[in-house]
Design a protein around this motif. Sequence first.
Motif, short mmCIF file in Angstrom:
data_model
loop_
_atom_site.label_atom_id
_atom_site.label_comp_id
_atom_site.label_asym_id
_atom_site.label_seq_id
_atom_site.Cartn_x
_atom_site.Cartn_y
_atom_site.Cartn_z
N GLU A 413 0.79 -1.23 0.00
CA GLU A 413 0.00 0.00 0.00
C GLU A 413 0.82 1.28 0.00
OE1 GLU A 413 -3.26 0.36 -0.17
OE2 GLU A 413 -3.69 -1.77 -0.26
N ILE A 414 2.08 1.22 0.44
CA ILE A 414 2.88 2.44 0.62
C ILE A 414 4.11 2.38 -0.29
CG2 ILE A 414 4.13 3.86 2.28
CD1 ILE A 414 2.39 2.54 4.45
N ARG A 483 -5.14 -2.46 7.91
CA ARG A 483 -3.79 -1.90 7.80
C ARG A 483 -2.91 -2.88 7.04
NH1 ARG A 483 -2.96 -0.22 14.05
NH2 ARG A 483 -3.93 -2.25 14.32
N ASP A 503 2.82 0.12 11.97
CA ASP A 503 2.38 1.50 12.15
C ASP A 503 2.27 1.87 13.62
OD1 ASP A 503 0.30 -0.20 12.57
OD2 ASP A 503 -1.23 1.11 11.74
N GLU A 516 1.05 7.72 2.52
CA GLU A 516 -0.20 7.03 2.80
C GLU A 516 -1.39 7.93 2.45
OE1 GLU A 516 -2.26 4.47 6.43
OE2 GLU A 516 -0.62 5.86 6.84
#
Length: 588
Positions: A413-414, A483, A503, A516
């Motif tokens: 995702e990042i 997440r 995180d 993000e």
Amino acid sequence: MISAIAWIPRGASKARPARYEVGPEEYSRIKELAQGEMAMMSSQPSAEDEENITNDEVADEEGMNVPELPLDLKMDGYDEEYETLPLGNAPTAEEDGEGEMFELLKYGERALALDAESDDSDVEDDEIKPSDTMLVIASTEDEYSHLEVHLYSEDGSFYTHHDITLKDFPLSLAWLDCPPFLEEDGQKGVGSYIAVGSFEPAIEIWNLDVLDPLEPSAVLGGRDREKERERERERGRGVKKSKGKKSKKERERERLHPDSHQEAVMALHWNTTFRHTLASSSADTTVKVWDVTTQQCQLTYTEHTDKVQCIQFHPTEPWVLASAAFDRTLRLRDCRISPSLSLSSSSPSPSLSLSQLPADPECLKWDPFHPFHIYCSLESGQVVCYDVRNLSLSLSLFQAHEASVTSLSFSPEIPGYLVTASVDKTVKVWDVLSRVNNDEREREKERPEMIMYKTMNVGKLFAMDFYRDLLRGEREREREGEREGYLLACAGDGGTIAIWESDESERVKEHFKERERERERERTEGNIVGERERNVVIESEEKEREMEVVGVEETKEERERERERDGEKKKKKKKKKKASGERERESV
């Protein structure tokens, strides 16, 4: 120790797992037993029937004028009338004499035995919720190897859901959703399976939706059963073997299937686009591409000259396959080109060798946000990055750990978020988009920025990976609080699993928060654009339907006008005939 791990996407596992998976032969035998059992129960008279039995019926039972069974008691076509079979006395329940009730559901050529509906707390404990995350680990204790399927719930509880016993030491795992059999109407079915590579040349595929599997659902390669049966038949006929002496290794290879690997299977990777495709690499220096539905090898590559340690399909170009071996070469190949065709000089080569690696490879990963970049971790503790558009030089080479880097993984995702794991018992977080160079004159000293490191307290690390939803891809997250970009697991010689929601580290969260947010904006804009495109499609479809309605109405009006014109023509013809008839009568 734990040698390999694999995540299962949320929602991929069945909420109610089956108890057993029944093979084709056993399924046929159980159906016959169940039919005979029900026939006996149907034929047994009740107490009232026994009291009211007449002398004529007694005579019939002695062999005189036995009436034919009524239609509802005939067992012909039993399979057509029932989709599920109630099974009494399951194979495992016969040992203690207690009959358990199961339902058999047909599944390809096999069947799944489901627990009957009950209020038993064990059945409730086995239930898997859509929000639960599943993790498979390959563990070995002394000489006992097995798979453990762990459940990680939303409230943070983590426990073993069920386990699977293995015959050999596992080396690699790959999750896939494609059933290992062909379906009549195409391969539309999905499931939850795990492919296991071990020191044996066979690749076993296990059904993870079965709690107590007795055998794998399919085996790719390995021993050829037909050869073994033929050898047993020859022994029964007294056929003598040839006098030539062969080594034990040669005799073992003769027993293998022609398409099988010859030695240990060191790496596996599933192609998420072509769901029936699985790649494997082996200590026999080959790379193979399998069709799991037919359980046949489709392609075999033999360019490497030493053990092939790791393989990876490209995330967006699914026909591109990368591999790295102990001959210290990293190769790319186009799986659309057959290796046999490339032997001729006129045919393009399916494999392209990159520059020599500085040391033996350990792990290979593509950057999901920069599809031209591929990273390889090395036994020397270094990580090297190549841009496949420029093969002459490596893009970067940096010392990630002092000891061997056994695993590396990118956040799904990042962008730029890379984590490495090493036998020095630590994981390190890197930002590959932020470069640090102490000497601007020497580009080779440029390396990604290290954000933090963490000791995981599970011993030397052999396996580590981020959770990623292979089935969902870039779809909008359905629930708040997921997440995926931060959740990872690692394990090693300590025999325990460490789950880290990275995180929770303020340093990591603060460093990647802008990216993000940018990803969230891109996702939101993408959803808006997608919604607009869907609305445009809906409007165009509505217009097409309106045009069709208008066209139908116009055609109806046109037909009515044609009928009126035809009616007028017919009336004129009748008038002409009538007038001509009157003139003829007058003349007569």
